[in-house]
Scaffold this motif. Structure first.
Motif, PDB file in Angstrom:
ATOM      1  N   ILE A   1       0.849  -1.190   0.000  1.00 55.38           N
ATOM      2  CA  ILE A   1       0.000   0.000   0.000  1.00 55.38           C
ATOM      3  C   ILE A   1       0.888   1.243   0.000  1.00 55.38           C
ATOM      4  N   SER A   2       0.572   2.194  -0.856  1.00 52.94           N
ATOM      5  CA  SER A   2       1.324   3.449  -0.878  1.00 52.94           C
ATOM      6  C   SER A   2       0.939   4.288   0.336  1.00 52.94           C
ATOM      7  N   MET A   3       1.721   5.305   0.615  1.00 52.87           N
ATOM      8  CA  MET A   3       1.478   6.132   1.806  1.00 52.87           C
ATOM      9  C   MET A   3       0.172   6.915   1.719  1.00 52.87           C
ATOM     10  N   ASP A   4      -0.351   7.088   0.511  1.00 55.60           N
ATOM     11  CA  ASP A   4      -1.637   7.788   0.384  1.00 55.60           C
ATOM     12  C   ASP A   4      -2.825   6.825   0.437  1.00 55.60           C
ATOM     13  N   GLY A   5      -2.537   5.526   0.665  1.00 55.75           N
ATOM     14  CA  GLY A   5      -3.598   4.538   0.815  1.00 55.75           C
ATOM     15  C   GLY A   5      -3.940   3.770  -0.443  1.00 55.75           C
ATOM     16  N   THR A   6      -3.323   4.089  -1.568  1.00 56.28           N
ATOM     17  CA  THR A   6      -3.579   3.362  -2.811  1.00 56.28           C
ATOM     18  C   THR A   6      -2.957   1.974  -2.734  1.00 56.28           C
ATOM     19  N   VAL A   7      -3.716   0.952  -3.074  1.00 57.67           N
ATOM     20  CA  VAL A   7      -3.205  -0.421  -3.047  1.00 57.67           C
ATOM     21  C   VAL A   7      -2.400  -0.665  -4.319  1.00 57.67           C
ATOM     22  N   ILE A   8      -1.129  -1.018  -4.148  1.00 55.08           N
ATOM     23  CA  ILE A   8      -0.236  -1.252  -5.283  1.00 55.08           C
ATOM     24  C   ILE A   8      -0.261  -2.719  -5.704  1.00 55.08           C
ATOM     25  N   PHE A   9      -0.349  -3.605  -4.701  1.00 52.00           N
ATOM     26  CA  PHE A   9      -0.319  -5.046  -4.982  1.00 52.00           C
ATOM     27  C   PHE A   9      -1.139  -5.782  -3.941  1.00 52.00           C
ATOM     28  N   ASP A  10      -1.839  -6.825  -4.387  1.00 51.83           N
ATOM     29  CA  ASP A  10      -2.547  -7.721  -3.474  1.00 51.83           C
ATOM     30  C   ASP A  10      -2.669  -9.081  -4.163  1.00 51.83           C
ATOM     31  N   ASN A  11      -2.241 -10.127  -3.483  1.00 47.26           N
ATOM     32  CA  ASN A  11      -2.236 -11.454  -4.110  1.00 47.26           C
ATOM     33  C   ASN A  11      -3.575 -12.182  -4.016  1.00 47.26           C
ATOM     34  N   GLU A  12      -4.609 -11.513  -3.470  1.00 46.55           N
ATOM     35  CA  GLU A  12      -5.925 -12.145  -3.390  1.00 46.55           C
ATOM     36  C   GLU A  12      -7.024 -11.313  -4.036  1.00 46.55           C
ATOM     37  N   ALA A  13      -6.705 -10.142  -4.524  1.00 43.72           N
ATOM     38  CA  ALA A  13      -7.754  -9.272  -5.069  1.00 43.72           C
ATOM     39  C   ALA A  13      -7.199  -8.414  -6.204  1.00 43.72           C
ATOM     40  N   ASP A  14      -8.103  -7.925  -7.024  1.00 44.44           N
ATOM     41  CA  ASP A  14      -7.751  -7.023  -8.118  1.00 44.44           C
ATOM     42  C   ASP A  14      -7.591  -5.613  -7.545  1.00 44.44           C
ATOM     43  N   VAL A  15      -6.378  -5.086  -7.583  1.00 47.11           N
ATOM     44  CA  VAL A  15      -6.113  -3.791  -6.957  1.00 47.11           C
ATOM     45  C   VAL A  15      -6.913  -2.662  -7.602  1.00 47.11           C
ATOM     46  N   SER A  16      -7.279  -2.825  -8.851  1.00 40.41           N
ATOM     47  CA  SER A  16      -8.024  -1.758  -9.539  1.00 40.41           C
ATOM     48  C   SER A  16      -9.426  -1.589  -8.959  1.00 40.41           C
ATOM     49  N   SER A  17      -9.929  -2.630  -8.299  1.00 43.67           N
ATOM     50  CA  SER A  17     -11.287  -2.550  -7.738  1.00 43.67           C
ATOM     51  C   SER A  17     -11.268  -2.328  -6.225  1.00 43.67           C
ATOM     52  N   MET A  18     -10.086  -2.209  -5.631  1.00 44.05           N
ATOM     53  CA  MET A  18      -9.988  -2.048  -4.178  1.00 44.05           C
ATOM     54  C   MET A  18     -10.055  -0.572  -3.795  1.00 44.05           C
ATOM     55  N   GLU A  19     -10.727  -0.287  -2.696  1.00 44.58           N
ATOM     56  CA  GLU A  19     -10.849   1.089  -2.234  1.00 44.58           C
ATOM     57  C   GLU A  19      -9.577   1.544  -1.523  1.00 44.58           C
ATOM     58  N   ASN A  20      -9.481   2.815  -1.269  1.00 43.18           N
ATOM     59  CA  ASN A  20      -8.319   3.387  -0.608  1.00 43.18           C
ATOM     60  C   ASN A  20      -8.192   2.815   0.818  1.00 43.18           C
ATOM     61  N   HIS A  21      -6.959   2.452   1.199  1.00 47.19           N
ATOM     62  CA  HIS A  21      -6.720   1.793   2.487  1.00 47.19           C
ATOM     63  C   HIS A  21      -6.121   2.733   3.539  1.00 47.19           C
ATOM     64  N   SER A  22      -6.157   4.019   3.322  1.00 47.22           N
ATOM     65  CA  SER A  22      -5.527   4.937   4.267  1.00 47.22           C
ATOM     66  C   SER A  22      -6.209   4.944   5.633  1.00 47.22           C
ATOM     67  N   ASN A  23      -7.480   4.505   5.684  1.00 42.56           N
ATOM     68  CA  ASN A  23      -8.202   4.517   6.955  1.00 42.56           C
ATOM     69  C   ASN A  23      -8.173   3.177   7.674  1.00 42.56           C
ATOM     70  N   ARG A  24      -7.435   2.194   7.157  1.00 40.86           N
ATOM     71  CA  ARG A  24      -7.343   0.902   7.816  1.00 40.86           C
ATOM     72  C   ARG A  24      -6.484   1.068   9.081  1.00 40.86           C
ATOM     73  N   PRO A  25      -6.934   0.540  10.217  1.00 41.68           N
ATOM     74  CA  PRO A  25      -6.223   0.779  11.480  1.00 41.68           C
ATOM     75  C   PRO A  25      -4.770   0.319  11.472  1.00 41.68           C
ATOM     76  N   GLU A  26      -4.503  -0.844  10.859  1.00 44.86           N
ATOM     77  CA  GLU A  26      -3.119  -1.319  10.833  1.00 44.86           C
ATOM     78  C   GLU A  26      -2.236  -0.450   9.945  1.00 44.86           C
ATOM     79  N   VAL A  27      -2.831   0.105   8.887  1.00 45.18           N
ATOM     80  CA  VAL A  27      -2.086   0.995   7.985  1.00 45.18           C
ATOM     81  C   VAL A  27      -1.784   2.313   8.692  1.00 45.18           C
ATOM     82  N   MET A  28      -2.770   2.867   9.390  1.00 45.61           N
ATOM     83  CA  MET A  28      -2.557   4.118  10.118  1.00 45.61           C
ATOM     84  C   MET A  28      -1.490   3.952  11.195  1.00 45.61           C
ATOM     85  N   SER A  29      -1.504   2.812  11.897  1.00 44.66           N
ATOM     86  CA  SER A  29      -0.504   2.564  12.935  1.00 44.66           C
ATOM     87  C   SER A  29       0.884   2.411  12.328  1.00 44.66           C
TER      88      SER A  29
END
Length: 214
Positions: free
Chosen positions: A84-112
Motif C-alpha cells: 500500500i502506498s502512503m496515500d492509501g492506494t493499493v499497489i499489490f494484493d495477491n488475493e484481489a484485483d487492486v483496480s477494484s480495491m478502495e483506498n486503504h488509508s483509513n485501515r487501522p493497521e495501515v494508520m498505525s
C-alpha cells in the motif's frame, strides 16, 4: 406437576441434563474466546516474523508474489500479501484485483504503521469477506515509502475451536449415557423398595401384624 409425569430418578436425570447442557454452553463460549485470544497473539507474533522474512526477500530482488508464496509454503498456510502506498492506494494484493480495491488509508493497521512504523489489527475484511489478523510495516519500495501488510484468516481459529468442541461433545454424550444407566439403576432400586413398602402396607391393612418390611 412434574412429578405426575416423571419418576424421581428421571427428574434428577432431567435436572442433570439441563445443568450439564448449560455448563457446556457457557464453557464453549469461554473456551472459544480464550482460544481466540491465544491464537490471535500467536498468529500476530508469527506474522511479525513473516513480514520481516518477506521484506528480506524483497531486498534480494524477489517479487511480492514469489516472496508471499515462499512464506506460505514455509508456514503451511496461505498468506495474503498487500503493498500500500502512503496515500492509501493499493499497489499489490495477491488475493484481489487492486483496480477494484478502495483506498486503504483509513485501515487501522495501515494508520498505525504510518505513525509508528508497525501496526496490527483484527477485523473483518471487506475485500475478501472474512475476519483476519493483519500486520503492517512501513518499508521502502522502489525508493519510496510504502506499507507492506500480511494477513491470515481467522478460520484457523475456528478449526481449532471445532476440534475442541467435538471433544467436549463426546464427553457430553458419554456423560449422558452414563447418567441414563445410573438413572435406570436408581429407578429399579427405588421401585424395588416401593414394592416392598406396598406389600408391607397391604399386609398391615389385612391385619397381618407379623409382616416384616425387609
Amino acid at each position: 406437576m412434574l412429578k405426575r409425569y416423571f419418576k424421581l430418578p428421571q427428574i434428577f436425570y432431567i435436572n442433570f441434563l439441563l445443568l450439564f447442557s448449560g455448563t457446556l454452553l457457557i464453557a464453549s463460549f469461554i473456551v472459544y474466546y480464550s482460544i481466540q485470544e491465544i491464537e490471535v497473539k500467536q498468529f500476530t507474533n508469527q506474522l511479525r516474523s513473516e513480514i520481516a522474512y518477506v521484506r528480506a526477500r524483497l531486498d534480494e530482488g524477489k517479487s511480492l508474489d514469489v516472496a508471499g508464496n515462499e512464506m506460505s509454503e514455509i508456514m503451511g498456510r496461505h498468506l495474503r500479501v498487500t503493498l500500500i502506498s502512503m496515500d492509501g492506494t493499493v499497489i499489490f494484493d495477491n488475493e484481489a484485483d487492486v483496480s477494484s480495491m478502495e483506498n486503504h488509508s483509513n485501515r487501522p493497521e495501515v494508520m498505525s504503521a504510518k505513525r509508528d512504523g508497525f501496526g496490527t489489527a483484527v477485523r473483518y475484511s471487506k475485500t475478501v469477506k472474512n475476519d483476519r489478523i493483519y500486520v503492517a510495516k512501513s518499508i521502502e519500495w522502489n525508493g519510496k515509502p510504502a506499507i507492506l501488510r500480511l494477513s491470515v484468516s481467522l478460520e484457523t481459529i475456528m478449526q481449532d475451536f471445532r476440534m475442541l468442541w467435538l471433544r467436549m461433545a463426546s464427553v457430553f454424550l458419554a456423560a449422558l449415557v452414563i447418567g441414563y444407566f445410573i438413572s435406570r439403576a436408581l429407578q429399579r432400586g427405588i421401585d424395588e423398595e416401593l414394592g416392598k413398602l406396598t406389600d408391607y402396607l397391604k399386609a398391615i391393612a389385612d391385619k397381618n401384624y407379623n409382616a416384616n418390611f425387609s
